[in-house]
Design a protein around this motif. Structure first.
Motif, PDB file in Angstrom:
ATOM      1  N   PRO A 295      12.794   2.361   1.852  1.00  0.00           N
ATOM      2  CA  PRO A 295      11.534   1.659   2.141  1.00  0.00           C
ATOM      3  C   PRO A 295      10.377   2.548   2.583  1.00  0.00           C
ATOM      4  O   PRO A 295       9.225   2.264   2.250  1.00  0.00           O
ATOM      5  CB  PRO A 295      11.929   0.681   3.255  1.00  0.00           C
ATOM      6  CG  PRO A 295      13.147   1.272   3.886  1.00  0.00           C
ATOM      7  CD  PRO A 295      13.877   1.966   2.783  1.00  0.00           C
ATOM      8  N   ILE A 296      10.651   3.623   3.309  1.00  0.00           N
ATOM      9  CA  ILE A 296       9.553   4.417   3.891  1.00  0.00           C
ATOM     10  C   ILE A 296       8.631   5.035   2.833  1.00  0.00           C
ATOM     11  O   ILE A 296       7.407   4.853   2.900  1.00  0.00           O
ATOM     12  CB  ILE A 296      10.101   5.485   4.862  1.00  0.00           C
ATOM     13  CG1 ILE A 296      10.737   4.796   6.077  1.00  0.00           C
ATOM     14  CG2 ILE A 296       8.992   6.437   5.315  1.00  0.00           C
ATOM     15  CD1 ILE A 296      11.394   5.729   7.057  1.00  0.00           C
ATOM     16  N   PRO A 297       9.145   5.769   1.825  1.00  0.00           N
ATOM     17  CA  PRO A 297       8.225   6.311   0.818  1.00  0.00           C
ATOM     18  C   PRO A 297       7.496   5.233   0.029  1.00  0.00           C
ATOM     19  O   PRO A 297       6.349   5.430  -0.383  1.00  0.00           O
ATOM     20  CB  PRO A 297       9.140   7.147  -0.090  1.00  0.00           C
ATOM     21  CG  PRO A 297      10.526   6.667   0.170  1.00  0.00           C
ATOM     22  CD  PRO A 297      10.533   6.210   1.586  1.00  0.00           C
ATOM     23  N   ILE A 298       8.139   4.096  -0.161  1.00  0.00           N
ATOM     24  CA  ILE A 298       7.502   2.993  -0.887  1.00  0.00           C
ATOM     25  C   ILE A 298       6.352   2.422  -0.073  1.00  0.00           C
ATOM     26  O   ILE A 298       5.235   2.237  -0.578  1.00  0.00           O
ATOM     27  CB  ILE A 298       8.538   1.896  -1.210  1.00  0.00           C
ATOM     28  CG1 ILE A 298       9.570   2.428  -2.202  1.00  0.00           C
ATOM     29  CG2 ILE A 298       7.851   0.646  -1.768  1.00  0.00           C
ATOM     30  CD1 ILE A 298      10.734   1.495  -2.459  1.00  0.00           C
ATOM     31  N   ILE A 299       6.601   2.152   1.197  1.00  0.00           N
ATOM     32  CA  ILE A 299       5.554   1.598   2.073  1.00  0.00           C
ATOM     33  C   ILE A 299       4.390   2.572   2.198  1.00  0.00           C
ATOM     34  O   ILE A 299       3.219   2.179   2.146  1.00  0.00           O
ATOM     35  CB  ILE A 299       6.142   1.275   3.461  1.00  0.00           C
ATOM     36  CG1 ILE A 299       7.132   0.103   3.348  1.00  0.00           C
ATOM     37  CG2 ILE A 299       5.042   0.936   4.464  1.00  0.00           C
ATOM     38  CD1 ILE A 299       7.960  -0.137   4.587  1.00  0.00           C
ATOM     39  N   ARG A 300       4.713   3.865   2.333  1.00  0.00           N
ATOM     40  CA  ARG A 300       3.667   4.878   2.473  1.00  0.00           C
ATOM     41  C   ARG A 300       2.757   4.896   1.240  1.00  0.00           C
ATOM     42  O   ARG A 300       1.529   4.881   1.353  1.00  0.00           O
ATOM     43  CB  ARG A 300       4.305   6.252   2.669  1.00  0.00           C
ATOM     44  CG  ARG A 300       3.281   7.360   2.968  1.00  0.00           C
ATOM     45  CD  ARG A 300       3.947   8.733   2.979  1.00  0.00           C
ATOM     46  NE  ARG A 300       5.029   8.807   3.955  1.00  0.00           N
ATOM     47  CZ  ARG A 300       6.284   9.146   3.660  1.00  0.00           C
ATOM     48  NH1 ARG A 300       6.620   9.408   2.417  1.00  0.00           N
ATOM     49  NH2 ARG A 300       7.203   9.216   4.611  1.00  0.00           N
ATOM     50  N   ARG A 301       3.365   4.875   0.052  1.00  0.00           N
ATOM     51  CA  ARG A 301       2.567   4.947  -1.173  1.00  0.00           C
ATOM     52  C   ARG A 301       1.786   3.651  -1.404  1.00  0.00           C
ATOM     53  O   ARG A 301       0.633   3.684  -1.863  1.00  0.00           O
ATOM     54  CB  ARG A 301       3.461   5.246  -2.378  1.00  0.00           C
ATOM     55  CG  ARG A 301       2.630   5.590  -3.625  1.00  0.00           C
ATOM     56  CD  ARG A 301       3.470   5.897  -4.834  1.00  0.00           C
ATOM     57  NE  ARG A 301       4.269   7.099  -4.688  1.00  0.00           N
ATOM     58  CZ  ARG A 301       4.992   7.629  -5.681  1.00  0.00           C
ATOM     59  NH1 ARG A 301       4.985   7.054  -6.869  1.00  0.00           N
ATOM     60  NH2 ARG A 301       5.710   8.714  -5.491  1.00  0.00           N
ATOM     61  N   LEU A 302       2.393   2.517  -1.115  1.00  0.00           N
ATOM     62  CA  LEU A 302       1.704   1.243  -1.319  1.00  0.00           C
ATOM     63  C   LEU A 302       0.564   1.049  -0.331  1.00  0.00           C
ATOM     64  O   LEU A 302      -0.451   0.430  -0.652  1.00  0.00           O
ATOM     65  CB  LEU A 302       2.692   0.083  -1.222  1.00  0.00           C
ATOM     66  CG  LEU A 302       3.773   0.028  -2.311  1.00  0.00           C
ATOM     67  CD1 LEU A 302       4.582  -1.246  -2.197  1.00  0.00           C
ATOM     68  CD2 LEU A 302       3.166   0.149  -3.695  1.00  0.00           C
ATOM     69  N   LYS A 303       0.721   1.570   0.879  1.00  0.00           N
ATOM     70  CA  LYS A 303      -0.366   1.519   1.850  1.00  0.00           C
ATOM     71  C   LYS A 303      -1.571   2.289   1.310  1.00  0.00           C
ATOM     72  O   LYS A 303      -2.722   1.819   1.419  1.00  0.00           O
ATOM     73  CB  LYS A 303       0.100   2.124   3.184  1.00  0.00           C
ATOM     74  CG  LYS A 303      -1.004   2.326   4.211  1.00  0.00           C
ATOM     75  CD  LYS A 303      -1.616   1.010   4.676  1.00  0.00           C
ATOM     76  CE  LYS A 303      -2.674   1.245   5.738  1.00  0.00           C
ATOM     77  NZ  LYS A 303      -3.316  -0.005   6.188  1.00  0.00           N
ATOM     78  N   ASP A 304      -1.324   3.430   0.712  1.00  0.00           N
ATOM     79  CA  ASP A 304      -2.416   4.217   0.116  1.00  0.00           C
ATOM     80  C   ASP A 304      -3.094   3.469  -1.031  1.00  0.00           C
ATOM     81  O   ASP A 304      -4.275   3.664  -1.303  1.00  0.00           O
ATOM     82  CB  ASP A 304      -1.881   5.557  -0.405  1.00  0.00           C
ATOM     83  CG  ASP A 304      -1.461   6.496   0.718  1.00  0.00           C
ATOM     84  OD1 ASP A 304      -1.909   6.278   1.861  1.00  0.00           O
ATOM     85  OD2 ASP A 304      -0.684   7.440   0.453  1.00  0.00           O
TER      86      ASP A 304
END
Length: 458
Positions: A295-304
């Motif tokens: 989840p962490i890399p996904i959330i980070r990229r989607l936040k951007d």
């Protein structure tokens, strides 16, 4: 020596009584513990949320007066509770499905069930289609429920490492007028639905190779006419054919992500879907992040990419790990039951997720300016060119009969006022831009009988 079943011993009775009291205390804590008066922040949030929910009503059950608010308290988690009779809890259901995707109920039946469960605001978020919204809005008028037009978009997260690729679902929440640039979003959704047919056929083929002779016609019959089949439809066909005992077994053995009968479709990149939601006047929220492997890399990229929030609350409470992630990336904390109507003990009931009043206020605080801007853009298009096509964009999720009320519509201005009454506050409606639109439409005539509103085909 006292036996295990000897309850006549005073000492034993005292122990049992003590344990029962402790158990009752623990149970109370799990349910939210003590109740206390709302703080100033919670009171303000409650008044604001209530005002929006009952915008189109002159009188509503939850009075914003001091006397009305005194009958409300909150538990340890900030969820509002009523102390008196005649007051209604503010229940938002932000994740639900109908027969227009993989749910079991029609939009009308879903709304009826929501009403029975005390839901005041319902977001219909079918997979990759908004075709059920019109029926839901029509049914909601009978029950006094506000509908948030939504959709759950199937996407793929595709990092440089192919092994980390996984499906991601994004919830989109729109205003009463729906998305701006609707055709662009509809094209994306149509491509996903077409890919679902290919994907489901591939799943059936893989199951056949695994010596499970499931028939494609069985799957499409369960899905229903015009509905793009999904994994749940395949799983239901497997249960009916007797290849598995239940839906859970179908997923656990064959249809889980990466499973022996799993297949991908033509899903867009998760970041692209989030960007399109933002560009078309919607609020983008990550669905069930606990189902993600990374989840962490996904959330980070989607936040951007513009992600506004993520699901943190479920019917069993708030998930601490995802609550912390939402804090880290400054995302709204939301949640919903993800109700499909399949029944059984494993499914959360419609309206069963308790969202704190401050969470609801934060959601609307972010969403309402976005929706207000989207409505303005759609109305401006009609004001510049009051054609049937542009009118249909305003009334995309409304049947024409809904405008034929006791008060006739004499001009375009009347139509605009009626459209906005249930979605925007008087203050939001009375800004300079909306006044300019009203002025342009003050002499525009409306011919409801001649307007055909296009309904999305599934």
């Amino acid at each position: 020596m006292v036996g295990l079943g000897d309850n006549n011993n005073p000492s034993c009775q005292n122990n049992i009584s003590s344990k029962a009291k402790d158990k009752k205390k623990n149970k109370k804590k799990k349910r939210g513990g003590s109740k206390r008066k709302m703080t100033a922040e919670q009171t303000s949030a409650f008044k604001s949320v209530t005002e929006w929910v009952y915008l189109d009503r002159h009188h509503h059950p939850n009075s914003s007066s001091t006397a009305g608010l005194s009958s409300w308290v909150v538990d340890d988690f900030g969820v509002q509770k009523s102390l008196g009779r005649g007051t209604e809890k503010m229940v938002f259901e932000l994740h639900s499905h109908s027969k227009h995707s993989d749910g079991f109920l029609s939009p009308s039946k879903l709304v009826e069930r929501a009403h029975g469960n005390g839901v005041k605001v319902l977001a219909l978020t079918d997979h990759d289609t908004m075709s059920g919204i019109t029926e839901a809005v029509e049914a909601a008028r009978r029950f006094g429920i506000k509908i948030i037009p939504g959709v759950e978009i199937s996407t793929i997260f595709s990092p440089r490492n192919p092994e980390m690729e996984e499906p991601v679902h994004i919830l989109a929440y729109y205003s009463s007028c729906g998305p701006t640039r609707y055709e662009e979003l509809d094209k994306l959704l149509a491509n996903i639905r077409e890919g679902r047919y290919v994907r489901a056929k591939d799943m059936v083929l893989k199951l056949n190779k695994l010596k499970l002779p499931l028939k494609w016609e069985h799957v499409t019959k369960i899905a229903g006419k015009g509905v793009a089949p999904g994994r749940l439809h395949v799983a239901r066909a497997m249960v009916e054919a007797g290849y598995v005992e239940n839906l859970k077994q179908a997923f656990a053995r064959y249809l889980y992500d990466g499973g022996p009968a799993y297949s991908t479709g033509s899903e867009p990149l998760a970041e692209e879907a989030v960007q399109l939601i933002c560009e078309t006047g919607g609020l983008a929220v990550l669905a069930h992040p606990w189902a993600l492997k990374n989840p962490i890399p996904i959330i980070r990229r989607l936040k951007d990419a513009g992600l506004h929030g993520m699901e943190v609350y479920r019917s069993d409470g708030r998930l601490a790990a995802y609550n912390d992630l939402a804090d880290t990336y400054n995302l709204l904390k939301l949640g919903g039951s993800d109700y499909h109507g399949r029944g059984g003990h494993g499914e959360s009931e419609l309206g069963s997720v308790n969202l704190p009043v401050v969470v609801l206020h934060d959601f609307l605080k972010v969403a309402r300016p976005i929706w207000c801007s989207a409505i303005k853009d759609i109305l401006e298009g009609y004001a510049k060119e009051p054609s049937d096509t542009n009118f249909a964009k305003i009334a995309r999720f409304t049947r024409m009969g809904s405008f034929k009320g006791s008060t006739p519509l004499s001009c375009g201005k009347d139509l605009i006022d009626r459209c906005l009454a249930s979605w925007l506050t008087a203050e939001e409606q009375q800004n300079d831009e909306f006044e300019a639109i009203r002025l342009k439409l003050s002499h525009a005539t409306i011919n409801l009988s001649g307007v055909q509103v296009p309904i999305e085909t599934k």
